[in-house]
Design an enzyme around this catalytic site. Sequence first.
Site, mmCIF file in Angstrom:
data_model
loop_
_atom_site.group_PDB
_atom_site.id
_atom_site.type_symbol
_atom_site.label_atom_id
_atom_site.label_comp_id
_atom_site.label_asym_id
_atom_site.label_seq_id
_atom_site.Cartn_x
_atom_site.Cartn_y
_atom_site.Cartn_z
ATOM 1 N N ARG A 56 70.480 -29.788 16.753
ATOM 2 C CA ARG A 56 70.937 -28.923 15.935
ATOM 3 C C ARG A 56 72.058 -28.495 15.500
ATOM 4 N NH1 ARG A 56 72.647 -24.763 18.085
ATOM 5 N NH2 ARG A 56 73.400 -24.210 15.593
ATOM 6 N N GLY A 57 72.539 -28.283 14.625
ATOM 7 C CA GLY A 57 74.593 -27.839 14.639
ATOM 8 C C GLY A 57 75.180 -29.334 13.891
ATOM 9 N N ALA A 58 76.183 -28.571 13.041
ATOM 10 C CA ALA A 58 76.020 -29.357 12.497
ATOM 11 C C ALA A 58 77.089 -31.421 13.041
ATOM 12 C CB ALA A 58 77.290 -29.483 11.338
ATOM 13 N N ARG A 113 67.847 -34.660 7.341
ATOM 14 C CA ARG A 113 68.117 -33.112 7.193
ATOM 15 C C ARG A 113 69.729 -33.378 6.443
ATOM 16 N NH1 ARG A 113 69.467 -28.352 12.001
ATOM 17 N NH2 ARG A 113 69.117 -26.656 9.854
ATOM 18 N N GLN A 221 68.927 -18.278 15.528
ATOM 19 C CA GLN A 221 70.105 -19.392 16.952
ATOM 20 C C GLN A 221 70.788 -18.635 17.404
ATOM 21 O OE1 GLN A 221 68.754 -20.120 13.855
ATOM 22 N NE2 GLN A 221 69.032 -22.341 13.203
ATOM 23 N N ASP A 262 78.550 -25.883 7.443
ATOM 24 C CA ASP A 262 77.460 -27.506 8.360
ATOM 25 C C ASP A 262 78.399 -27.976 7.038
ATOM 26 O OD1 ASP A 262 76.049 -25.133 9.224
ATOM 27 O OD2 ASP A 262 75.109 -27.225 9.408
ATOM 28 N N ASN A 272 77.087 -22.711 4.893
ATOM 29 C CA ASN A 272 76.517 -22.191 6.402
ATOM 30 C C ASN A 272 75.748 -21.405 6.881
ATOM 31 O OD1 ASN A 272 77.367 -22.534 9.472
ATOM 32 N ND2 ASN A 272 77.636 -20.210 9.852
ATOM 33 N N LYS A 273 74.518 -21.137 7.722
ATOM 34 C CA LYS A 273 73.493 -21.098 8.421
ATOM 35 C C LYS A 273 73.364 -19.426 7.029
ATOM 36 C CE LYS A 273 70.836 -22.553 9.628
ATOM 37 N NZ LYS A 273 69.987 -22.973 9.437
#
Length: 364
Positions: A56-58, A113, A221, A262, A272-273
């Site tokens: 995960r994470g862009a 995603r 996270q 992201d 973003n998150k």
Amino acid sequence: MSDSTTAPLPAAVRWQGGSLGHLVLLDQTRLPLEVTFLSVFDIETLFEAIRALRVRGAPAIGIAAAYGICLGLQPLFAPALGANRVQSDNGQPDSAVFFERLEQVRSYLAASRPTAVNLFWALDRMVARARQLSARSEPSAIFESLFAEACAIHREDVATCRAIGRHGAELLPDGASVLTHCNAGGLATAEYGTALSIFFTAQDQGKRLHVFVDETRPLLQGARLTAWELMQRGLDATLICDSMAGQVMREGRVQGVFTGADRIAANGDAANKIGTYSLAVLARAHRVPFYVAAPRSTFDFNLPDGSQIPIELRDAEEVAEIRGQRVAPVGMRVYNPAFDVTPAEWITGIITEYGVIQPVTADQ
Ligand code: MRU
């Protein structure tokens, strides 16, 4: 002053072997209690790993997807890796078959995603490389070049994150106390991270730093990954619930907020998150600078503003349960957007590998 004082953390994404090798992912759903690795030999397993946030994470999603293109093409070249081999007399897969399969793999992985544009950026870069070579190279040579391209995407991200760290660390005075959300660290990238790279670089420069870490509901996270990463690297850090950020700012404990992104639209609006937007509003209310750290590959210049950034909606269980334990009444309706968009006007600056964009406007 030291260059880097701590041992490297396990890589979120690693490739084992040559072009017919496989991916090894650090399974981030198991952290911090278990450090386990997942060997990935096919695109179906990779798709599940991306969707389930094992990787995960862009930037890390983009790197994994680039290697995924190689995994998806392998059966055309290695009989043992797949039954559907279509070859011409010279032992090469037919060029049309090669490009058809490439397009299938691209479309399949692109559906894993929706929000992090690095996924599409990496897949498109791989396809563009193949097309560039199509007139003069055989499929097997293109395949080898695609493997080299995936390795380059991976390698470049190391340097990109370090450059973000250098530019961002200039904003941090010795003794600063900052706040971050989600995980924009080594676990989300090839090595040092984006927002966290700034902290690690400041630490490498001998600056004292304290980091407040938002737990980052629903999937934690911050509590699971950022807290672990900061502790592994010996950074002074304190975990808070997301809802405590306002109080912490009001008490004057934070001089800057640093998050990843992201997808950043052409005008600087940044996805973003979930919870990042709320932090930006709080930061503005408390006159705390709010910075976004992201590489060029996170910018989507096709989107004029953030209103068109696709926001991933995830399963209700992620909110109704905590680590598999039901907390909400069974049958309760849930809304679970995984990301939000912070308008450019709330962002003090965007820290990229090329420098800091400030003010954040469409002209930069
Ligand atoms: O759902 P996730 O964990 O993939 O979300 C990750 C983030 O929101 C990060 O902040 C972002 O991808 C930047 S990572 C350098």
